[in-house]
Motif scaffolding. Sequence first.
Motif, PDB file in Angstrom:
ATOM      1  N   ILE A   1       0.844  -1.210   0.000  1.00 56.34           N
ATOM      2  CA  ILE A   1       0.000   0.000   0.000  1.00 56.34           C
ATOM      3  C   ILE A   1       0.874   1.254   0.000  1.00 56.34           C
ATOM      4  CG2 ILE A   1      -1.614   1.343   1.412  1.00 56.34           C
ATOM      5  CD1 ILE A   1      -2.823  -1.384   2.271  1.00 56.34           C
ATOM      6  N   ALA A   2       1.923   1.263   0.804  1.00 56.26           N
ATOM      7  CA  ALA A   2       2.809   2.426   0.870  1.00 56.26           C
ATOM      8  C   ALA A   2       3.502   2.665  -0.467  1.00 56.26           C
ATOM      9  CB  ALA A   2       3.848   2.236   1.976  1.00 56.26           C
ATOM     10  N   MET A   3       3.944   1.602  -1.137  1.00 60.87           N
ATOM     11  CA  MET A   3       4.605   1.761  -2.431  1.00 60.87           C
ATOM     12  C   MET A   3       3.643   2.289  -3.484  1.00 60.87           C
ATOM     13  SD  MET A   3       7.130  -1.595  -2.451  1.00 60.87           S
ATOM     14  CE  MET A   3       6.665  -1.982  -4.091  1.00 60.87           C
ATOM     15  N   LYS A   4       2.401   1.816  -3.469  1.00 53.08           N
ATOM     16  CA  LYS A   4       1.422   2.308  -4.435  1.00 53.08           C
ATOM     17  C   LYS A   4       1.079   3.774  -4.163  1.00 53.08           C
ATOM     18  CE  LYS A   4      -0.744  -1.971  -5.812  1.00 53.08           C
ATOM     19  NZ  LYS A   4      -1.985  -2.714  -5.964  1.00 53.08           N
ATOM     20  N   MET A   5       0.910   4.136  -2.914  1.00 55.39           N
ATOM     21  CA  MET A   5       0.614   5.533  -2.590  1.00 55.39           C
ATOM     22  C   MET A   5       1.760   6.438  -3.015  1.00 55.39           C
ATOM     23  SD  MET A   5      -1.272   5.291   1.103  1.00 55.39           S
ATOM     24  CE  MET A   5      -1.250   7.050   1.313  1.00 55.39           C
ATOM     25  N   TRP A   6       3.001   6.020  -2.782  1.00 55.87           N
ATOM     26  CA  TRP A   6       4.153   6.816  -3.175  1.00 55.87           C
ATOM     27  C   TRP A   6       4.197   6.997  -4.692  1.00 55.87           C
ATOM     28  CZ3 TRP A   6       8.467   5.625  -6.145  1.00 55.87           C
ATOM     29  CH2 TRP A   6       9.458   6.606  -6.145  1.00 55.87           C
ATOM     30  N   SER A   7       3.961   5.910  -5.432  1.00 56.10           N
ATOM     31  CA  SER A   7       4.020   6.034  -6.892  1.00 56.10           C
ATOM     32  C   SER A   7       2.895   6.917  -7.418  1.00 56.10           C
ATOM     33  CB  SER A   7       3.985   4.657  -7.556  1.00 56.10           C
ATOM     34  OG  SER A   7       2.749   4.021  -7.335  1.00 56.10           O
ATOM     35  N   PHE A   8       1.696   6.832  -6.840  1.00 53.67           N
ATOM     36  CA  PHE A   8       0.608   7.701  -7.274  1.00 53.67           C
ATOM     37  C   PHE A   8       0.897   9.160  -6.950  1.00 53.67           C
ATOM     38  CE2 PHE A   8      -2.479   3.941  -6.857  1.00 53.67           C
ATOM     39  CZ  PHE A   8      -2.241   3.573  -8.168  1.00 53.67           C
ATOM     40  N   MET A   9       1.494   9.434  -5.795  1.00 52.64           N
ATOM     41  CA  MET A   9       1.848  10.812  -5.447  1.00 52.64           C
ATOM     42  C   MET A   9       2.928  11.352  -6.377  1.00 52.64           C
ATOM     43  SD  MET A   9       1.574  11.101  -1.289  1.00 52.64           S
ATOM     44  CE  MET A   9       2.933  10.028  -0.968  1.00 52.64           C
ATOM     45  N   GLU A  10       3.883  10.502  -6.785  1.00 48.80           N
ATOM     46  CA  GLU A  10       4.914  10.935  -7.727  1.00 48.80           C
ATOM     47  C   GLU A  10       4.307  11.261  -9.081  1.00 48.80           C
ATOM     48  OE1 GLU A  10       8.370  11.498  -7.659  1.00 48.80           O
ATOM     49  OE2 GLU A  10       7.873  11.609  -5.544  1.00 48.80           O
ATOM     50  N   MET A  11       3.367  10.429  -9.546  1.00 52.56           N
ATOM     51  CA  MET A  11       2.718  10.712 -10.828  1.00 52.56           C
ATOM     52  C   MET A  11       1.931  12.021 -10.754  1.00 52.56           C
ATOM     53  SD  MET A  11       1.439   7.088 -12.401  1.00 52.56           S
ATOM     54  CE  MET A  11       0.455   6.599 -11.009  1.00 52.56           C
ATOM     55  N   ASN A  12       1.273  12.256  -9.643  1.00 49.34           N
ATOM     56  CA  ASN A  12       0.525  13.493  -9.469  1.00 49.34           C
ATOM     57  C   ASN A  12       1.462  14.697  -9.460  1.00 49.34           C
ATOM     58  OD1 ASN A  12      -1.731  15.134  -9.019  1.00 49.34           O
ATOM     59  ND2 ASN A  12      -1.370  15.083  -6.805  1.00 49.34           N
ATOM     60  N   ARG A  13       2.592  14.580  -8.791  1.00 46.87           N
ATOM     61  CA  ARG A  13       3.563  15.665  -8.735  1.00 46.87           C
ATOM     62  C   ARG A  13       4.096  15.979 -10.124  1.00 46.87           C
ATOM     63  NH1 ARG A  13       9.129  16.316  -8.117  1.00 46.87           N
ATOM     64  NH2 ARG A  13       9.443  14.072  -8.228  1.00 46.87           N
ATOM     65  N   GLN A  14       4.381  14.944 -10.899  1.00 49.13           N
ATOM     66  CA  GLN A  14       4.888  15.150 -12.248  1.00 49.13           C
ATOM     67  C   GLN A  14       3.849  15.832 -13.138  1.00 49.13           C
ATOM     68  OE1 GLN A  14       7.931  14.719 -13.430  1.00 49.13           O
ATOM     69  NE2 GLN A  14       8.628  14.025 -11.423  1.00 49.13           N
ATOM     70  N   SER A  15       2.593  15.459 -12.996  1.00 49.67           N
ATOM     71  CA  SER A  15       1.559  16.092 -13.829  1.00 49.67           C
ATOM     72  C   SER A  15       1.352  17.559 -13.428  1.00 49.67           C
ATOM     73  CB  SER A  15       0.242  15.324 -13.738  1.00 49.67           C
ATOM     74  OG  SER A  15      -0.298  15.405 -12.449  1.00 49.67           O
ATOM     75  N   VAL A  16       1.482  17.881 -12.155  1.00 48.06           N
ATOM     76  CA  VAL A  16       1.356  19.273 -11.710  1.00 48.06           C
ATOM     77  C   VAL A  16       2.520  20.099 -12.255  1.00 48.06           C
ATOM     78  CG1 VAL A  16       1.467  20.774  -9.683  1.00 48.06           C
ATOM     79  CG2 VAL A  16      -0.025  18.778  -9.666  1.00 48.06           C
ATOM     80  N   ILE A  17       3.726  19.552 -12.196  1.00 47.57           N
ATOM     81  CA  ILE A  17       4.891  20.268 -12.733  1.00 47.57           C
ATOM     82  C   ILE A  17       4.723  20.493 -14.233  1.00 47.57           C
ATOM     83  CG2 ILE A  17       7.364  20.019 -13.227  1.00 47.57           C
ATOM     84  CD1 ILE A  17       7.635  18.687 -10.485  1.00 47.57           C
ATOM     85  N   ARG A  18       4.245  19.477 -14.954  1.00 47.21           N
ATOM     86  CA  ARG A  18       4.041  19.610 -16.393  1.00 47.21           C
ATOM     87  C   ARG A  18       3.021  20.700 -16.701  1.00 47.21           C
ATOM     88  NH1 ARG A  18       1.564  14.946 -17.624  1.00 47.21           N
ATOM     89  NH2 ARG A  18       3.391  13.854 -16.844  1.00 47.21           N
ATOM     90  N   GLU A  19       1.943  20.743 -15.932  1.00 52.60           N
ATOM     91  CA  GLU A  19       0.913  21.763 -16.155  1.00 52.60           C
ATOM     92  C   GLU A  19       1.437  23.167 -15.841  1.00 52.60           C
ATOM     93  OE1 GLU A  19      -2.582  23.015 -17.604  1.00 52.60           O
ATOM     94  OE2 GLU A  19      -1.900  20.934 -17.546  1.00 52.60           O
ATOM     95  N   LEU A  20       2.243  23.306 -14.789  1.00 48.71           N
ATOM     96  CA  LEU A  20       2.842  24.607 -14.480  1.00 48.71           C
ATOM     97  C   LEU A  20       3.762  25.082 -15.601  1.00 48.71           C
ATOM     98  CD1 LEU A  20       3.652  24.285 -10.680  1.00 48.71           C
ATOM     99  CD2 LEU A  20       2.045  25.852 -11.758  1.00 48.71           C
ATOM    100  N   LYS A  21       4.512  24.170 -16.192  1.00 44.47           N
ATOM    101  CA  LYS A  21       5.375  24.547 -17.305  1.00 44.47           C
ATOM    102  C   LYS A  21       4.544  24.998 -18.500  1.00 44.47           C
ATOM    103  CE  LYS A  21       9.381  21.779 -16.088  1.00 44.47           C
ATOM    104  NZ  LYS A  21      10.275  20.689 -16.472  1.00 44.47           N
ATOM    105  N   ARG A  22       3.418  24.333 -18.749  1.00 43.07           N
ATOM    106  CA  ARG A  22       2.540  24.760 -19.839  1.00 43.07           C
ATOM    107  C   ARG A  22       1.987  26.155 -19.592  1.00 43.07           C
ATOM    108  NH1 ARG A  22      -0.866  19.209 -20.437  1.00 43.07           N
ATOM    109  NH2 ARG A  22       0.734  18.032 -21.557  1.00 43.07           N
ATOM    110  N   ILE A  23       1.619  26.452 -18.371  1.00 41.22           N
ATOM    111  CA  ILE A  23       1.099  27.783 -18.031  1.00 41.22           C
ATOM    112  C   ILE A  23       2.190  28.835 -18.209  1.00 41.22           C
ATOM    113  CG2 ILE A  23       0.258  29.208 -16.114  1.00 41.22           C
ATOM    114  CD1 ILE A  23      -1.248  26.714 -15.128  1.00 41.22           C
TER     115      ILE A  23
END
Length: 69
Positions: free
Chosen positions: A37-59
């Motif tokens: 469970i901890a590994m899955k939560m960490w990987s989902f949080m990393e994917m979310n962080r990457q998508s937020v960074i990508r969206e900020l770069k687009r803005i």
Amino acid sequence: VTVLMFWCGYQFFFVEGNMMHKLHWGVGLLLSTMVQIAMKMWSFMEMNRQSVIRELKRIELAMERLEKE
């Protein structure tokens, strides 16, 4: 971790033995499930962080384009 979890679960439910044996396999099952469970939560949080960074770069790029016009 998944293989360990299934192995501990199998041993917990199907192995013959005293209560200490079952407790040993039950603790292993619980810990391996928590690690999974901890590994899955960490990987989902990393994917979310990457998508937020990508969206900020687009803005930022859109704002630069607006400033140039």
